[in-house]
Design an enzyme around this catalytic site. Structure first.
Site, PDB file in Angstrom:
ATOM      1  N   LYS A 184       4.098   6.893   4.567  1.00 33.52           N
ATOM      2  CA  LYS A 184       3.578   6.227   5.762  1.00 33.52           C
ATOM      3  C   LYS A 184       4.404   6.591   6.999  1.00 33.52           C
ATOM      4  O   LYS A 184       5.347   7.362   6.918  1.00 33.52           O
ATOM      5  CB  LYS A 184       3.515   4.712   5.526  1.00 33.52           C
ATOM      6  CG  LYS A 184       2.596   4.333   4.329  1.00 33.52           C
ATOM      7  CD  LYS A 184       1.122   4.524   4.647  1.00 33.52           C
ATOM      8  CE  LYS A 184       0.157   4.537   3.467  1.00 33.52           C
ATOM      9  NZ  LYS A 184       0.205   3.480   2.494  1.00 33.52           N
TER      10      LYS A 184
HETATM   11  C1  LIG Z   1      -0.584   2.666   1.432  1.00 35.53           C
HETATM   12  C2  LIG Z   1      -1.677   1.706   1.644  1.00 35.53           C
HETATM   13  C3  LIG Z   1      -1.632   0.398   1.155  1.00 35.53           C
HETATM   14  C4  LIG Z   1      -0.567  -0.079   0.231  1.00 35.53           C
HETATM   15  O1  LIG Z   1       0.703   0.125   0.737  1.00 35.53           O
HETATM   16  P1  LIG Z   1       1.959  -0.044  -0.227  1.00 35.53           P
HETATM   17  O2  LIG Z   1       3.099  -0.290   0.690  1.00 35.53           O
HETATM   18  O3  LIG Z   1       2.089   1.273  -0.970  1.00 35.53           O
HETATM   19  O4  LIG Z   1       1.691  -1.155  -1.153  1.00 35.53           O
HETATM   20  C5  LIG Z   1      -2.653  -0.478   1.491  1.00 35.53           C
HETATM   21  N1  LIG Z   1      -3.686  -0.085   2.256  1.00 35.53           N
HETATM   22  C6  LIG Z   1      -3.772   1.172   2.725  1.00 35.53           C
HETATM   23  C7  LIG Z   1      -4.929   1.529   3.611  1.00 35.53           C
HETATM   24  C8  LIG Z   1      -2.784   2.112   2.415  1.00 35.53           C
HETATM   25  O5  LIG Z   1      -2.894   3.360   2.875  1.00 35.53           O
END
Ligand SMILES: *Cc1c(COP(=O)(O)O)cnc(C)c1O
Length: 383
Positions: A184
């Protein structure tokens, strides 16, 4: 193939962040403590928001937020089929029913024009995703929510650093959840945070985050300043650690630079690929926004490309370039088809995008040379 494999994403960790993690490990306090408090304060300042709750992941952040909204069996949450499974899983785990609307073909965000007709007596929450870091139209979103008296939970996993009409995602509205997974915009290894302006919701999420413990409940009946506590509900164990926060403190400081580089690289793709018949490029909305370009996701035009998305990803891999798939349509996974009766054809625009979408390499430390290499390989594949 002498060149090294180029991944589609790679975390960017500074020496200052590494040093802070080492200091934390040597400090004698490694789980939730002073560094989580410092990170929380930095995030409150960043979002100009009164309540920020760091958690172990955005997935748990979505789950706890929905639990704190006290949904009842049969209650409905409206969301998008173009998202990671975690978005829908959180709805189901919170005891509610996911109701989907199709996407806008241009922005790939949930089509807000379809939301009103999906609202029923059981609808409680609208849960949009700021796909790839492109803000949905927040004015339109909150107009609908206010008109129908619904809560809004923004899945902002892609969107830390994104803005809508000059304001950061997370700086207004109901509830936002951000992700700090390594792919991210910024990372704490695993992690995330919940942002809200609703004090009682924040207090309930804080209890759910840590065993259902409420120190204030003890204080109401007990001695002043006691370390003791009461358990007021069966909570989860979703607190962030100081080791994660040590990384997060530095990632947050470096975030503006990351977003600026992401924008340069995305704009470079937009320009370089603009007249290639093989691709339909991401289109931007009319409203003012700052894109954070968590991912760069063109759609392949199979006829002109002479191959489908999966074949393209395979050929790129053979040429030592990684790509990502964000996402396969969630409603077509076996669980969702069986539990909620979803079928192919239910959301044709999302399904078409999910068949053709590919994430090209993009991360802040990616060099212009690496970017050229991606474009050169793509050129040689098609010509
Ligand atoms: C990555 C992601 C999540 C979950 O994030 P985590 O921190 O890995 O639990 C939820 N929604 C979307 C759209 C994502 O891309």
């Amino acid at each position: 193939m002498s060149e090294e494999f180029l991944p589609f994403s790679r975390p960017c960790i500074s020496q200052a962040a590494i040093d802070e993690v080492v200091s934390c490990l040597q400090s004698g306090w490694i789980t939730t403590g002073p560094r989580v408090a410092q990170f929380t304060e930095a995030l409150q300042h960043y979002f100009k928001a009164p309540h920020v709750l760091p958690v172990m992941s955005a997935t748990t952040g979505l789950h706890l937020s929905l639990l704190a909204m006290n949904l009842e069996p049969g209650d409905e949450v409206i969301t998008t089929p173009l998202t990671f499974a975690a978005t829908l899983n959180a709805i189901v785990l919170a005891g509610a029913k996911p109701v989907l609307v199709d996407i806008d073909q241009n922005t790939l965000n949930m089509d807000l024009n379809l939301v009103a007709s999906a609202i029923t007596k059981r609808t409680r929450v609208i849960l949009p995703v700021h796909f790839a870091g492109l803000s949905v139209d927040l004015t339109q979103l909150y107009d609908i929510a206010n008109q129908f008296g619904l809560r809004v939970l923004e899945d902002a996993a892609h969107a830390i650093g994104s803005e809508y009409q000059g304001e950061r995602i997370g700086s207004s509205g109901d509830v936002q959840v951000f992700s700090f997974h390594p792919n991210k915009n910024m990372t704490t290894v695993e992690g995330g945070c919940i942002v809200t302006r609703d004090q009682s919701l924040a207090e309930q999420i804080a209890r759910l985050r840590f065993h259902g413990i409420d120190r204030q409940a003890w204080n109401r009946y007990g001695k002043n300043g006691s370390q003791d506590f009461e358990v007021v509900l069966p909570g989860y164990k979703s607190n962030m650690t100081d080791v994660q926060a040590a990384l997060g403190i530095h990632q947050l400081r470096e975030l503006a630079g990351f977003i600026a580089r992401r924008n340069e690289l995305a704009n470079r793709y937009q320009e370089a690929l603009s007249d290639w018949p093989q691709w339909t490029l991401p289109k931007l909305p009319q409203y003012a926004h700052l894109h954070s370009w968590h991912i760069y996701t063109p759609l392949i035009n199979e006829k002109a490309a002479g191959m489908n998305r999966d074949q393209f990803m395979q050929v790129m891999k053979e040429r030592n370039i990684g790509t990502g798939l964000h996402y396969r349509a969630v409603h077509l996974y076996p669980y969702y088809r069986q539990a909620f009766g979803f079928n192919p054809g239910d959301f044709p625009l999302a399904e078409d995008a999910c068949e053709r979408i590919v994430s090209l390499p993009l991360f802040p430390s990616m060099t212009d040379g690496e970017h050229d290499r991606v474009l050169d390989v793509m050129y040689s594949i098609f010509n």
